[in-house]
Design an enzyme around this catalytic site. Structure first.
Site, PDB file in Angstrom:
ATOM      1  N   ALA A  50      12.175   1.766  11.658  1.00 43.24           N
ATOM      2  CA  ALA A  50      11.888   0.917  12.825  1.00 43.24           C
ATOM      3  C   ALA A  50      10.585   1.351  13.485  1.00 43.24           C
ATOM      4  O   ALA A  50      10.507   1.504  14.693  1.00 43.24           O
ATOM      5  CB  ALA A  50      13.046   0.994  13.821  1.00 43.24           C
ATOM      6  N   GLU A 198       2.439  -4.205   3.168  1.00 44.59           N
ATOM      7  CA  GLU A 198       2.103  -4.818   4.448  1.00 44.59           C
ATOM      8  C   GLU A 198       0.621  -4.587   4.760  1.00 44.59           C
ATOM      9  O   GLU A 198       0.119  -3.494   4.601  1.00 44.59           O
ATOM     10  CB  GLU A 198       2.980  -4.207   5.557  1.00 44.59           C
ATOM     11  N   LYS A 253      -2.541  -2.685  -2.515  1.00 43.01           N
ATOM     12  CA  LYS A 253      -2.439  -2.155  -1.140  1.00 43.01           C
ATOM     13  C   LYS A 253      -3.357  -0.948  -0.973  1.00 43.01           C
ATOM     14  O   LYS A 253      -4.116  -0.844  -0.006  1.00 43.01           O
ATOM     15  CB  LYS A 253      -0.981  -1.778  -0.846  1.00 43.01           C
ATOM     16  N   ALA A 301     -20.053   0.211  13.517  1.00 42.52           N
ATOM     17  CA  ALA A 301     -20.206   1.678  13.491  1.00 42.52           C
ATOM     18  C   ALA A 301     -19.416   2.276  14.644  1.00 42.52           C
ATOM     19  O   ALA A 301     -19.227   1.642  15.682  1.00 42.52           O
ATOM     20  CB  ALA A 301     -21.678   2.042  13.614  1.00 42.52           C
ATOM     21  N   CYS A 309      -3.075   5.500   8.210  1.00 49.71           N
ATOM     22  CA  CYS A 309      -3.048   5.106   6.792  1.00 49.71           C
ATOM     23  C   CYS A 309      -4.333   5.283   5.992  1.00 49.71           C
ATOM     24  O   CYS A 309      -4.269   5.687   4.838  1.00 49.71           O
ATOM     25  CB  CYS A 309      -2.573   3.665   6.692  1.00 49.71           C
ATOM     26  N   PHE A 371      -6.379   5.544  18.482  1.00 55.61           N
ATOM     27  CA  PHE A 371      -7.337   5.484  17.364  1.00 55.61           C
ATOM     28  C   PHE A 371      -8.139   4.198  17.348  1.00 55.61           C
ATOM     29  O   PHE A 371      -9.173   4.104  16.689  1.00 55.61           O
ATOM     30  CB  PHE A 371      -6.641   5.751  16.022  1.00 55.61           C
TER      31      PHE A 371
HETATM   32  P1  NAD Z   1       6.475   5.077  11.373  1.00 53.27           P
HETATM   33  O1  NAD Z   1       6.440   6.545  11.284  1.00 53.27           O
HETATM   34  O2  NAD Z   1       6.022   4.398  12.620  1.00 53.27           O
HETATM   35  O3  NAD Z   1       7.966   4.565  11.088  1.00 53.27           O
HETATM   36  C1  NAD Z   1       8.757   5.035  10.052  1.00 53.27           C
HETATM   37  C2  NAD Z   1      10.197   5.144  10.538  1.00 53.27           C
HETATM   38  O4  NAD Z   1      11.040   5.445   9.429  1.00 53.27           O
HETATM   39  C3  NAD Z   1      10.438   6.256  11.564  1.00 53.27           C
HETATM   40  O5  NAD Z   1      10.942   5.693  12.766  1.00 53.27           O
HETATM   41  C4  NAD Z   1      11.456   7.188  10.893  1.00 53.27           C
HETATM   42  O6  NAD Z   1      12.401   7.734  11.792  1.00 53.27           O
HETATM   43  C5  NAD Z   1      12.115   6.253   9.906  1.00 53.27           C
HETATM   44  N1  NAD Z   1      12.743   6.936   8.769  1.00 53.27           N
HETATM   45  C6  NAD Z   1      12.190   7.828   7.919  1.00 53.27           C
HETATM   46  N2  NAD Z   1      13.081   8.175   6.972  1.00 53.27           N
HETATM   47  C7  NAD Z   1      14.221   7.502   7.226  1.00 53.27           C
HETATM   48  C8  NAD Z   1      15.479   7.427   6.579  1.00 53.27           C
HETATM   49  N3  NAD Z   1      15.723   8.107   5.455  1.00 53.27           N
HETATM   50  N4  NAD Z   1      16.426   6.643   7.122  1.00 53.27           N
HETATM   51  C9  NAD Z   1      16.181   5.939   8.237  1.00 53.27           C
HETATM   52  N5  NAD Z   1      14.998   5.947   8.885  1.00 53.27           N
HETATM   53  C10 NAD Z   1      14.015   6.713   8.380  1.00 53.27           C
HETATM   54  O7  NAD Z   1       5.637   4.534  10.113  1.00 53.27           O
HETATM   55  P2  NAD Z   1       4.838   3.148  10.008  1.00 53.27           P
HETATM   56  O8  NAD Z   1       3.514   3.255  10.664  1.00 53.27           O
HETATM   57  O9  NAD Z   1       5.738   2.033  10.384  1.00 53.27           O
HETATM   58  O10 NAD Z   1       4.541   3.108   8.445  1.00 53.27           O
HETATM   59  C11 NAD Z   1       5.567   2.893   7.511  1.00 53.27           C
HETATM   60  C12 NAD Z   1       4.957   2.604   6.156  1.00 53.27           C
HETATM   61  O11 NAD Z   1       4.172   1.411   6.222  1.00 53.27           O
HETATM   62  C13 NAD Z   1       4.012   3.693   5.636  1.00 53.27           C
HETATM   63  O12 NAD Z   1       4.148   3.771   4.245  1.00 53.27           O
HETATM   64  C14 NAD Z   1       2.631   3.145   5.982  1.00 53.27           C
HETATM   65  O13 NAD Z   1       1.639   3.620   5.085  1.00 53.27           O
HETATM   66  C15 NAD Z   1       2.827   1.662   5.797  1.00 53.27           C
HETATM   67  N6  NAD Z   1       1.943   0.817   6.601  1.00 53.27           N
HETATM   68  C16 NAD Z   1       1.685   1.127   7.913  1.00 53.27           C
HETATM   69  C17 NAD Z   1       0.878   0.279   8.680  1.00 53.27           C
HETATM   70  C18 NAD Z   1       0.592   0.571  10.128  1.00 53.27           C
HETATM   71  O14 NAD Z   1      -0.197  -0.153  10.711  1.00 53.27           O
HETATM   72  N7  NAD Z   1       1.181   1.571  10.747  1.00 53.27           N
HETATM   73  C19 NAD Z   1       0.371  -0.901   8.111  1.00 53.27           C
HETATM   74  C20 NAD Z   1       0.667  -1.183   6.778  1.00 53.27           C
HETATM   75  C21 NAD Z   1       1.456  -0.327   6.030  1.00 53.27           C
HETATM   76  C1  UGA Z   2      -5.581  -0.759   8.568  1.00 48.08           C
HETATM   77  C2  UGA Z   2      -5.859  -2.032   7.763  1.00 48.08           C
HETATM   78  O1  UGA Z   2      -6.822  -2.822   8.461  1.00 48.08           O
HETATM   79  C3  UGA Z   2      -4.579  -2.834   7.562  1.00 48.08           C
HETATM   80  O2  UGA Z   2      -4.840  -3.963   6.735  1.00 48.08           O
HETATM   81  C4  UGA Z   2      -3.522  -1.958   6.895  1.00 48.08           C
HETATM   82  O3  UGA Z   2      -2.316  -2.665   6.767  1.00 48.08           O
HETATM   83  C5  UGA Z   2      -3.297  -0.727   7.742  1.00 48.08           C
HETATM   84  O4  UGA Z   2      -4.561  -0.013   7.908  1.00 48.08           O
HETATM   85  C6  UGA Z   2      -2.363   0.256   7.118  1.00 48.08           C
HETATM   86  O5  UGA Z   2      -2.144   0.247   5.926  1.00 48.08           O
HETATM   87  O6  UGA Z   2      -1.889   1.065   7.915  1.00 48.08           O
HETATM   88  P1  UGA Z   2      -5.250  -0.160  11.112  1.00 48.08           P
HETATM   89  O7  UGA Z   2      -5.471   1.231  10.653  1.00 48.08           O
HETATM   90  O8  UGA Z   2      -4.072  -0.440  11.959  1.00 48.08           O
HETATM   91  O9  UGA Z   2      -5.137  -1.147   9.860  1.00 48.08           O
HETATM   92  O10 UGA Z   2      -6.518  -0.660  11.934  1.00 48.08           O
HETATM   93  P2  UGA Z   2      -7.995  -1.112  11.496  1.00 48.08           P
HETATM   94  O11 UGA Z   2      -8.370  -2.270  12.318  1.00 48.08           O
HETATM   95  O12 UGA Z   2      -8.136  -1.261  10.039  1.00 48.08           O
HETATM   96  O13 UGA Z   2      -8.871   0.120  11.974  1.00 48.08           O
HETATM   97  C7  UGA Z   2      -8.804   1.367  11.319  1.00 48.08           C
HETATM   98  C8  UGA Z   2      -9.814   2.303  11.926  1.00 48.08           C
HETATM   99  O14 UGA Z   2     -11.147   1.921  11.560  1.00 48.08           O
HETATM  100  C9  UGA Z   2      -9.792   2.322  13.453  1.00 48.08           C
HETATM  101  O15 UGA Z   2      -9.995   3.629  13.906  1.00 48.08           O
HETATM  102  C10 UGA Z   2     -10.948   1.422  13.821  1.00 48.08           C
HETATM  103  O16 UGA Z   2     -11.462   1.697  15.086  1.00 48.08           O
HETATM  104  C11 UGA Z   2     -11.923   1.751  12.725  1.00 48.08           C
HETATM  105  N1  UGA Z   2     -12.911   0.680  12.463  1.00 48.08           N
HETATM  106  C12 UGA Z   2     -12.504  -0.515  11.983  1.00 48.08           C
HETATM  107  C13 UGA Z   2     -14.248   0.911  12.702  1.00 48.08           C
HETATM  108  O17 UGA Z   2     -14.648   2.011  13.148  1.00 48.08           O
HETATM  109  N2  UGA Z   2     -15.150  -0.087  12.440  1.00 48.08           N
HETATM  110  C14 UGA Z   2     -14.766  -1.284  11.957  1.00 48.08           C
HETATM  111  O18 UGA Z   2     -15.649  -2.158  11.737  1.00 48.08           O
HETATM  112  C15 UGA Z   2     -13.415  -1.505  11.723  1.00 48.08           C
END
Ligand code: NAD
Ligand code: UGA
Length: 493
Positions: A50, A198, A253, A301, A309, A371
């Protein structure tokens, strides 16, 4: 013997598909026809995790698919309580309204993982996949123990044929491992494993989910793929829903994040070159971005990319390339991370250099800690490096961020030298009072319209503004009598 409807279907209303007996004249085992030709329909989804992905993604699915019961589970009871009772555990523009519309209707948050797994046709795994800190691949490879734990849980508690969807970002060929864990559990239950990575970005998660550039579904079984396509098709145009094989989806991804991060490192590398030559990085970005082959996005920049990630996914890619005997490819991607680390340190060192070569005992306002704007997430935030370097050099810091709490900032800086010299201010004005410099680290919109005349009055005479995001009004800063350094800009602009 042909399969009969009874073989397929224990519950015709929800269509929990049971893998039927293979007809004698069917195609070989493991082929796309393995689960045959009956359509699957998803009517209950469980998401494990979640967090920043699981919460918003499931909220939007529930909002757009009122006929599907969506349950989000997590091992973290505090997080689940916050999803249920608020304030929501993450800040995302628009999220609260979506959750409010669906929660209690067809969106549920729970810690009862067993029950939620047993009730689901389709289970998303959206748990964290951090970089390994020990063992084989430490420092680079993804730590998949949370994914494995979920997979074991699913093997144990799933009811009938279940779709298992990788939503977490995983190394290429992870689905193989997921499949192996499910199959070797010896429960006799059947599964399809899909990859549905995602692409949402924090700060724009709801807009990204409601109107995605694409939805990517990797699956070997077209019937299972179609079931997931049907969910997204409730609001995403068909041409934006791409289906591929599982490995391509997993790879795409990692590749997307690597390419995006590479653009940021490229423009940041050029920002230093601009400063050295008198060019203006925003003008350069505009000039190259109008080339339709290059495009204008992700050319801003700054202080270096942060977020949970980009770094971990590139390091994972580096690890996988090394593993597959491709050291040149690994070194190429590693450099994207190296430039990013350098840019973060470069900003801190620029502050120190311009403040006469020392910040010892000087008061520095740090504007922004998240960030990026519009999130309270500080994972891998460049602010941590900037603050750590300034603290190590003897500065007194006063941080202000509209969404990040003092406690969170202190927790993030707990390993920094002199963390106690990092204070917190509720407003920009309080942060800047008596400051020798203000360093803009996050691009919050509120910083665009600051009243620099008033701020300058409370700062030291000859104070500096270091705009590491090019987001404040440079003319106004200069007009207020403050000295200005801005990333990638000539000192005279
Ligand atoms: P997060 O740390 O915010 O959430 C993960 C959750 O999973 C935590 O709340 C944790 O308690 C729970 N969890 C872990 N192990 C568990 C288990 N065995 N049973 C039940 N709950 C459990 O992480 P996030 O940012 O949502 O990222 C999740 C995944 O999605 C990662 O692989 C990340 O790379 C990917 N992702 C993240 C983003 C982003 O913007 N944060 C975007 C795209 C993809
Ligand atoms: C990034 C990707 O954009 C998403 O598509 C992906 O799903 C996600 O990572 C993930 O896998 O977690 P996010 O990290 O949430 O998303 O945010 P971004 O908008 O990509 O920015 C990433 C970092 O780069 C930030 O620190 C942002 O300030 C920086 N950034 C971005 C720059 O410095 N310059 C830019 O032109 C764009």
């Amino acid at each position: 013997m042909d399969a009969t409807p009874a073989d397929y279907d224990r519950d015709p209303s929800t269509i929990h598909i049971v893998r039927p007996q293979r007809p004698a004249n069917a195609t070989p085992a493991g082929s796309a026809c393995d689960t045959f030709f009956i359509p699957m329909k998803i009517s209950s989804i469980t998401c494990i995790g979640a967090g920043y992905v699981g919460g918003p993604t499931m909220a939007v699915i529930a909002d757009r698919c009122p006929h599907i019961q969506v349950t989000v589970v997590d091992a973290n009871a505090e997080r689940i309580a916050a999803w249920n009772n608020g304030p929501l555990p993450i800040f995302e523009p628009g999220l609260e309204a979506v959750v409010k519309r669906a929660r209690g209707r067809n969106l549920h948050f729970s810690t009862d993982i067993d029950k939620a797994i047993a009730n689901a046709d389709c289970i998303f795994i959206a748990v964290n996949t951090p970089t390994k800190t020990e063992g084989e691949g430490a420092g680079k490879a993804s730590d998949l123990r949370f994914v494995e734990a979920c997979t074991r849980h699913i093997a144990k508690s799933a009811r009938d044929h279940t779709l298992v969807v990788e939503k977490s970002t995983l190394p290429v060929r992870s689905a193989e491992r997921v499949r192996e864990v499910l199959d070797t559990a010896g429960t006799g239950k059947t599964f399809d494993v899909l990859s549905n990575p995602e692409f949402l970005a924090e700060g724009t998660a709801i807009a990204d989910l409601e109107n995605p550039d694409r939805v990517l579904i990797g699956c070997e079984n077209p019937v299972a793929a179609q079931a997931l396509v049907d969910v997204y098709a409730q609001w995403v145009p068909a041409e934006k829903i791409l289906t591929t094989n599982v490995w391509s989806a997993e790879m795409a991804k990692l590749a997307a994040n690597a390419m995006l991060a590479q653009r940021v490192s490229s423009i940041n590398a050029l920002s230093a070159f601009c400063e050295a030559t008198g060019a203006d990085v925003d003008e350069v970005a505009r000039a190259i971005g109008t080339d339709s082959r290059i495009g204008g996005k992700f050319l801003k920049a700054g202080v270096g990319f942060g977020g949970s990630c980009f770094k971990k996914d590139i390091l994972n890619l580096v690890y996988l390339c090394e593993h597959h005997g491709l050291p040149e490819v690994a070194a190429y991607w590693q450099q994207v991370v190296e430039i990013n680390e350098w840019q973060k340190r470069r900003v801190a060192q620029t502050v120190i250099k311009n403040l006469g070569g020392t910040v010892k005992g000087k008061r520095i306002a740090v504007l922004g800690f998240a960030f990026k704007k519009d999130t309270n997430d500080t994972r891998e935030a460049p602010s941590v490096t900037v603050c750590t370097e300034l603290l190590a050099a003897g500065a007194e810091l006063v941080v202000h961020d509209p969404k990040v709490s003092h406690a969170k900032i202190l927790a993030d800086l707990k390993d920094s030298p002199r963390a106690a010299a990092c204070h917190y201010a509720n407003t920009v004005a309080d942060a800047c009072k008596g400051a020798d410099a203000a360093v803009v680290v996050t691009d919050w919109d509120a910083f665009r319209t600051l009243d620099w005349v008033t701020l300058a009055q409370s700062m030291q005479s000859g104070a500096w503004v270091f705009d590491a995001r090019n987001c404040v009004d440079h003319k106004a800063v200069r007009a207020a009598g403050l000295r200005l350094w801005a990333v990638g800009k000539p000192m005279t602009s």
